[in-house]
Scaffold this active site. Structure first.
Site, PDB file in Angstrom:
ATOM      1  N   ASP A 247     -24.204   4.838  51.602  1.00  0.00           N
ATOM      2  CA  ASP A 247     -24.725   4.272  52.858  1.00  0.00           C
ATOM      3  C   ASP A 247     -23.649   3.569  53.684  1.00  0.00           C
ATOM      4  O   ASP A 247     -23.924   2.581  54.359  1.00  0.00           O
ATOM      5  CB  ASP A 247     -25.896   3.308  52.574  1.00  0.00           C
ATOM      6  CG  ASP A 247     -26.932   3.942  51.663  1.00  0.00           C
ATOM      7  OD1 ASP A 247     -27.349   5.061  51.972  1.00  0.00           O
ATOM      8  OD2 ASP A 247     -27.282   3.344  50.636  1.00  0.00           O
TER       9      ASP A 247
ATOM     10  N   HIS B 148     -29.419  10.437  55.360  1.00  0.00           N
ATOM     11  CA  HIS B 148     -28.824   9.687  56.452  1.00  0.00           C
ATOM     12  C   HIS B 148     -29.385  10.121  57.785  1.00  0.00           C
ATOM     13  O   HIS B 148     -29.838  11.246  57.963  1.00  0.00           O
ATOM     14  CB  HIS B 148     -27.299   9.769  56.434  1.00  0.00           C
ATOM     15  CG  HIS B 148     -26.764  11.037  55.909  1.00  0.00           C
ATOM     16  ND1 HIS B 148     -26.004  11.115  54.774  1.00  0.00           N
ATOM     17  CD2 HIS B 148     -26.912  12.291  56.353  1.00  0.00           C
ATOM     18  CE1 HIS B 148     -25.709  12.360  54.544  1.00  0.00           C
ATOM     19  NE2 HIS B 148     -26.239  13.088  55.480  1.00  0.00           N
TER      20      HIS B 148
HETATM   21  P1  IMP Z   1     -29.918   9.196  41.760  1.00  0.00           P
HETATM   22  O1  IMP Z   1     -28.727   9.748  42.485  1.00  0.00           O
HETATM   23  O2  IMP Z   1     -31.211   9.432  42.485  1.00  0.00           O
HETATM   24  O3  IMP Z   1     -29.978   9.633  40.312  1.00  0.00           O
HETATM   25  O4  IMP Z   1     -29.763   7.588  41.697  1.00  0.00           O
HETATM   26  C1  IMP Z   1     -28.727   6.972  40.940  1.00  0.00           C
HETATM   27  C2  IMP Z   1     -28.189   5.737  41.650  1.00  0.00           C
HETATM   28  O5  IMP Z   1     -27.501   6.157  42.829  1.00  0.00           O
HETATM   29  C3  IMP Z   1     -29.266   4.760  42.118  1.00  0.00           C
HETATM   30  O6  IMP Z   1     -28.737   3.441  42.054  1.00  0.00           O
HETATM   31  C4  IMP Z   1     -29.487   5.151  43.570  1.00  0.00           C
HETATM   32  O7  IMP Z   1     -29.989   4.076  44.342  1.00  0.00           O
HETATM   33  C5  IMP Z   1     -28.066   5.517  43.968  1.00  0.00           C
HETATM   34  N1  IMP Z   1     -28.029   6.465  45.086  1.00  0.00           N
HETATM   35  C6  IMP Z   1     -28.295   7.785  45.058  1.00  0.00           C
HETATM   36  N2  IMP Z   1     -28.140   8.324  46.260  1.00  0.00           N
HETATM   37  C7  IMP Z   1     -27.739   7.345  47.087  1.00  0.00           C
HETATM   38  C8  IMP Z   1     -27.380   7.297  48.471  1.00  0.00           C
HETATM   39  O8  IMP Z   1     -27.384   8.282  49.203  1.00  0.00           O
HETATM   40  N3  IMP Z   1     -27.022   6.066  48.932  1.00  0.00           N
HETATM   41  C9  IMP Z   1     -26.967   4.961  48.148  1.00  0.00           C
HETATM   42  N4  IMP Z   1     -27.278   4.971  46.864  1.00  0.00           N
HETATM   43  C10 IMP Z   1     -27.660   6.146  46.331  1.00  0.00           C
END
Ligand code: IMP
Length: 472
Positions: free
Chosen positions: A18, A46
């Site tokens: 982000d 995004h």
């Molecule tokens: P996952 O990618 O859904 O398995 O999530 C794993 C970790 O990455 C968690 O803490 C999510 O909040 C973080 N995360 C995944 N995608 C994003 C993103 O696009 N922005 C910020 N954090 C992310």
């Protein structure tokens, strides 16, 4: 490399996601022929401000609104077919023509319904986005469970759709979830698979079976911009296990998941933001309000408290004026709109952490930096000290690492009224206040990387491009 050959640049976030990567990709897109993704999937979310209004991108690369630019989703990505079909529909309705421009590697792994269920059941402590990304990559690495294949790639759907759906059905019948099946859930499964089949009809003609798609194009002169999803602090290996995403997020991985030989690499571009945020659990040493903030955000996310609730209850002026770190974090979140794009979860807020940036710049060989959200630093002017705090060092003490903070002069909000927010032009360097310039020069020296652009507002025109000064 031939005389005519092009090159690739890789753009990645250097914090916890982000950082406003999409906005920078959107701004740089004109300098490239192809914008490509190499990792992640529908967990990336995004919003970019376009002449056609705000557009929400999850799986389609951020160059969607640049006609004539090709878009490529590499084999390192996971694909949620239903969400991709919906995204294609939505972007097309907003005026982005994707037919003949969007190509998806046939080796990309398919997010299966069971992956989403497993992620939602098991990913809570990590705070995953619940999109099934982790279980999907895990299935790819596991390859088989007994006699059954665990992963389905898009090429399996192309070859034999019925067989691929039978594989997904078998996976959904797998141990652990079988016990929860009843008639009602059976009907839901049928519905889920039916919607996947319908989405596949929409998506299939975007799938490319040519493993040399990018290689041939670049050998012929094309310039590629790889757009990283998530960010390097969330890297599967180099982040803090288990509070990470499940793919590799560093620039080197662009050449594995993006299907291009690394001989074409030109430079790596890192994106950071001046007020840092993290969504989900895990270490965040720069967090304003520390553990209290983490607990509050976890709790708020579980209760569905998001932007509108916080905006209604928070008196931001009073929170900033009281001087408490936790309160400052809440005020900054409200004022800078730091809530999950997909989930709406409140993001944890922290200070700019230069030792962390310095480390990842060195680890990933970052050649140049963009710093977004510099305008948000002006809010520190309303705190009792009226200065901008920046972490410059961590000292080992008995209780653990203590951040050492340097103080920089606050500056007045920048006047952006003169620039329409949809003009893809850049502001002039004279727009930068002297005290922000001094901070930027300090950052360059401290992290050992030139700053080439500064985000001073949310719009396309709110980026000041800088000529890098020599790094000492
Ligand atoms: P996952 O990618 O859904 O398995 O999530 C794993 C970790 O990455 C968690 O803490 C999510 O909040 C973080 N995360 C995944 N995608 C994003 C993103 O696009 N922005 C910020 N954090 C992310």
């Amino acid at each position: 490399m031939g005389e005519r050959s092009g090159y690739a640049d890789v753009l990645v976030g250097l914090q916890y996601g982000d950082e406003g990567k999409a906005k920078i990709v959107d701004m740089l897109a004109d300098q490239y022929d192809i914008i490509a993704r190499f990792n992640g999937g529908a967990n990336a979310g995004h919003t970019i401000v376009t002449p056609h209004g705000a557009a929400r991108l999850m799986q389609v690369p951020s160059g969607a609104f640049h006609p004539g630019k090709l878009l490529y989703i590499g084999s390192g990505c996971t694909v949620n077919i239903v969400k991709l079909a919906a995204e294609i529909e939505a972007l097309t309705a907003q005026g982005a023509q994707l037919d003949g421009r969007l190509f998806v590697s046939h080796r990309s792994a398919v997010i299966q319904p069971i992956h989403i269920l497993a992620d939602r059941a098991q990913g809570r402590d990590i705070g995953t986005t619940g999109n099934g990304i982790g279980p999907c990559y895990a299935g790819l690495a596991a390859r088989m469970r007994g006699k059954e294949r665990t992963a389905v790639q898009l090429r399996d759907l192309l070859r034999d759709e019925d067989h691929a759906f039978a594989m997904m059905q078998a996976n959904s019948d797998s141990e652990g979830f079988q016990a929860t099946r009843d008639e009602a859930s059976e009907a839901i499964w049928l519905e889920v698979f039916a919607s996947m089949r319908a989405a596949w009809e929409r998506v299939r003609h975007f799938v490319s079976e040519n493993d040399l798609f990018l290689t041939d194009k670049v050998a012929d002169g094309a310039r590629v911009l790889f757009e990283g999803a998530q960010s390097v602090m969330l890297d599967l290996v180099h982040g803090d296990q288990p509070f990470v995403t499940s793919s590799h997020t560093g620039p080197a991985y662009a050449y594995v998941g993006g299907d291009l030989p690394c001989q074409f690499h030109r430079k790596s571009i890192g994106i950071v933001k001046a007020v840092v945020s993290r969504v989900g659990a895990g270490p965040f040493p720069a967090e304003l309000g520390g553990e209290r903030s983490e607990r509050y955000c976890t709790d708020a996310a579980s209760k569905g408290i998001g932007q509108s609730e916080e905006r209604q209850t928070a008196d931001v002026e009073a929170l900033l004026a009281c001087g408490d770190d936790f309160a400052t974090g809440v005020a900054l979140r409200v004022l800078t709109g730091e809530y999950g794009t997909g989930s709406g979860r409140p993001r944890r807020i922290g200070l700019l952490d230069l030792p962390q940036i310095r480390r990842v710049v060195a680890l990933h060989g970052i050649d140049e930096l963009f710093i977004n959200k510099c305008d948000c630093l002006t809010y520190f002017g309303k705190t009792p000290k009226g200065i901008i705090p920046v972490i410059v060092e961590y000292r080992a003490e008995a209780i653990g690492l203590r951040p050492v903070i340097a103080e920089f002069s606050a500056f007045e909000p920048l006047d952006r009224t003169a620039r329409p927010s949809t003009t893809p032009a850049v502001a002039a360097i004279t727009d930068i206040p002297a005290s922000l310039e001094a901070l930027l020069q300090f950052i360059e020296r401290h992290v050992g990387c030139p700053i080439v652009g500064v985000g001073v507002g949310p719009g396309r025109a709110d980026i000041v491009q800088l000529t890098p000064s020599p790094v000492h």
